[in-house]
Design an enzyme around this catalytic site. Structure first.
Site, PDB file in Angstrom:
ATOM      1  N   ALA A 137       7.323   0.059   4.030  1.00 44.02           N
ATOM      2  CA  ALA A 137       8.682   0.175   4.568  1.00 44.02           C
ATOM      3  C   ALA A 137       8.715   0.931   5.888  1.00 44.02           C
ATOM      4  O   ALA A 137       9.512   0.611   6.773  1.00 44.02           O
ATOM      5  CB  ALA A 137       9.590   0.845   3.543  1.00 44.02           C
ATOM      6  N   THR A 138       7.855   1.922   6.049  1.00 45.91           N
ATOM      7  CA  THR A 138       7.869   2.684   7.310  1.00 45.91           C
ATOM      8  C   THR A 138       7.575   1.749   8.484  1.00 45.91           C
ATOM      9  O   THR A 138       8.257   1.791   9.516  1.00 45.91           O
ATOM     10  CB  THR A 138       6.851   3.840   7.264  1.00 45.91           C
ATOM     11  OG1 THR A 138       7.191   4.691   6.162  1.00 45.91           O
ATOM     12  CG2 THR A 138       6.858   4.651   8.542  1.00 45.91           C
ATOM     13  N   SER A 175       9.265  -2.040   0.070  1.00 45.68           N
ATOM     14  CA  SER A 175       7.889  -1.575  -0.080  1.00 45.68           C
ATOM     15  C   SER A 175       7.393  -1.876  -1.493  1.00 45.68           C
ATOM     16  O   SER A 175       8.128  -1.683  -2.466  1.00 45.68           O
ATOM     17  CB  SER A 175       7.880  -0.056   0.155  1.00 45.68           C
ATOM     18  OG  SER A 175       6.574   0.418   0.220  1.00 45.68           O
ATOM     19  N   CYS A 224       7.615  12.529   1.024  1.00 45.59           N
ATOM     20  CA  CYS A 224       7.061  12.642   2.372  1.00 45.59           C
ATOM     21  C   CYS A 224       7.500  13.912   3.070  1.00 45.59           C
ATOM     22  O   CYS A 224       6.875  14.355   4.017  1.00 45.59           O
ATOM     23  CB  CYS A 224       7.481  11.451   3.216  1.00 45.59           C
ATOM     24  SG  CYS A 224       8.226  10.146   2.274  1.00 45.59           S
TER      25      CYS A 224
END
Ligand code: PLP
Length: 383
Positions: free
Chosen positions: A72-73, A200, A326
């Site tokens: 996803a990032t 993700s 994160c």
């Protein structure tokens, strides 16, 4: 009892059924999906195309609207930077929620350094965006609205359909970070009027390092300037040899999520509710975020009078989170709870419990007992 894992929003184990489907693509079916001259390549390509269909089907998209990425990032980077560059002649203004994941917020900070104007839209105490405030924030130069579908910390679900309608009415693209929502609740890019969406695999029992980006092809056809060049894979949006086993895993995970979402959610939400009610019964414990518009697997609680770090120390056998995986290393107070105007003392005492497909009732019973004892001990009460 060994360790209890209640951190499914950080990541999930790969479902064994997903792993089984992936395995041959590491060994005997190892072909490069771009090899057009032999069956090794064709077999890999067929598998990738099946995964594209499975991923699209979870979102009510069409297969050619799906691009595979490393997660996803990367999808979010590709979308925000790609839109900013592709639509620069229209404007430079982007609206995002204050409660977006850092994967969105950090890209926005970067884009500000490249000349973007970013509006960070506030949320209410429940963590929800106000559609009226969004309408007021729109300008002639607005090219994109970005909203997190479901928040990774609190599980709060945004009024996505309303946001999509506002964006569409104003001829603005709508991007949705659905990393926590896809596979857990019904996400429909057609009825939600989403133009770009990130997801993700590792949040839905697929492998880490694989994700997807949905890019709408019609009404409107979205264009993005790519930032990884070299070979023109994925219709030129994202060059590089495809991670076939990972993509196959993502597809299988999407197919399972679609098939089992209802049953999973019935079981998981009833355990989540029981856990929440029992922990609230300790007293001076509060739920952060909306209890109505929320993921079925998440409860985010503040334990008044104690710090989450001391609580976690008392619970070595239970895996829970403070902040997002994160950002918790940074030890800074959660920007999500700050945006919701939760008092500092309650932010300090906040813990996220996120359940999943493999959570058992005995895990929840065990957790309730351990948390109750730890909270009472830290508050100086002995039973
Ligand atoms: N967006 C949200 C809402 C998330 O929860 C996460 C993962 O923590 C990400 C984005 C980043 O996803 P990935 O780990 O696939 O890069």
């Amino acid at each position: 009892m060994g360790s209890v894992y209640l951190d499914y929003n950080a990541t999930t184990p790969v479902d064994r059924r997903v792993l089984e489907v992936m395995m041959p693509y590491f060994t005997e079916k190892f072909g490069n999906a771009s090899s057009k001259t032999h069956s090794f390549g064709w077999i890999a390509e067929d598998a990738v195309e099946q995964a594209r269909e499975q991923t699209a089907s979870l979102l009510n998209a069409t297969p050619h609207e799906i691009i595979f990425t490393s997660g996803a990032t990367e999808s979010i980077n590709m979308a925000l930077k790609g839109v900013f560059e592709a639509y620069s002649s229209k404007g430079n203004h982007i609206i995002v929620l204050q409660t977006e994941h850092k994967a969105v917020l950090d890209v926005c900070r970067y884009l500000e350094s490249r000349g973007a104007e970013i509006t960070y839209l506030p949320v209410d105490r429940q963590g929800s965006a106000d559609p009226e405030a969004l309408i007021k924030a729109v300008k002639a130069s607005t090219i994109l609205i970005s909203a997190i579908y479901a928040n990774n910390e609190t599980g709060t679900i945004q009024p996505v359909k309303e946001i999509g309608q506002i964006a569409h009415r104003n001829n603005i693209l709508f991007m949705c970070d659905a990393t926590q929502a896809a596979g857990k609740v019904i996400v429909d890019v057609v009825s939600d009027r989403i133009d770009i969406l990130a997801l993700s695999a590792h949040k839905i029992y697929g492998p880490k390092g694989t994700g997807a980006l949905y890019i709408r092809r019609r009404d409107p056809r979205v264009t993005l300037v790519p930032f990884i060049h070299g070979g023109g894979h994925e219709r030129g949006f994202r060059s590089g040899t495809l991670n076939v086993p990972g993509i196959v895993g993502l597809g299988a995970a999407c197919a399972l999520a679609k098939e089992e979402m209802w049953d999973d959610n019935m079981r998981i939400s009833s355990m989540r509710t029981f856990l929440e009610q029992e922990l609230l019964a300790i007293g001076n414990v509060y739920v952060n975020g909306s209890q109505k518009q929320r993921l079925p697997n998440t409860t985010h609680l503040s334990f008044e009078g104690i710090s989450n770090s001391s609580l976690i120390k008392e619970l070595p056998e239970i895996a829970v989170a403070t902040g997002s995986a994160c950002t918790s290393a940074a030890e800074s107070p959660s920007h999500v709870l700050k945006a919701m105007q939760v008092e500092d003392a309650l932010i300090k005492g906040s813990v996220r419990f996120s359940l999943g497909r493999f959570t058992r009732e005995e895990d929840i019973e065990y957790t309730i007992g351990k948390v109750r004892t730890a909270v009472n001990k830290l508050r100086g009460k002995h039973l």
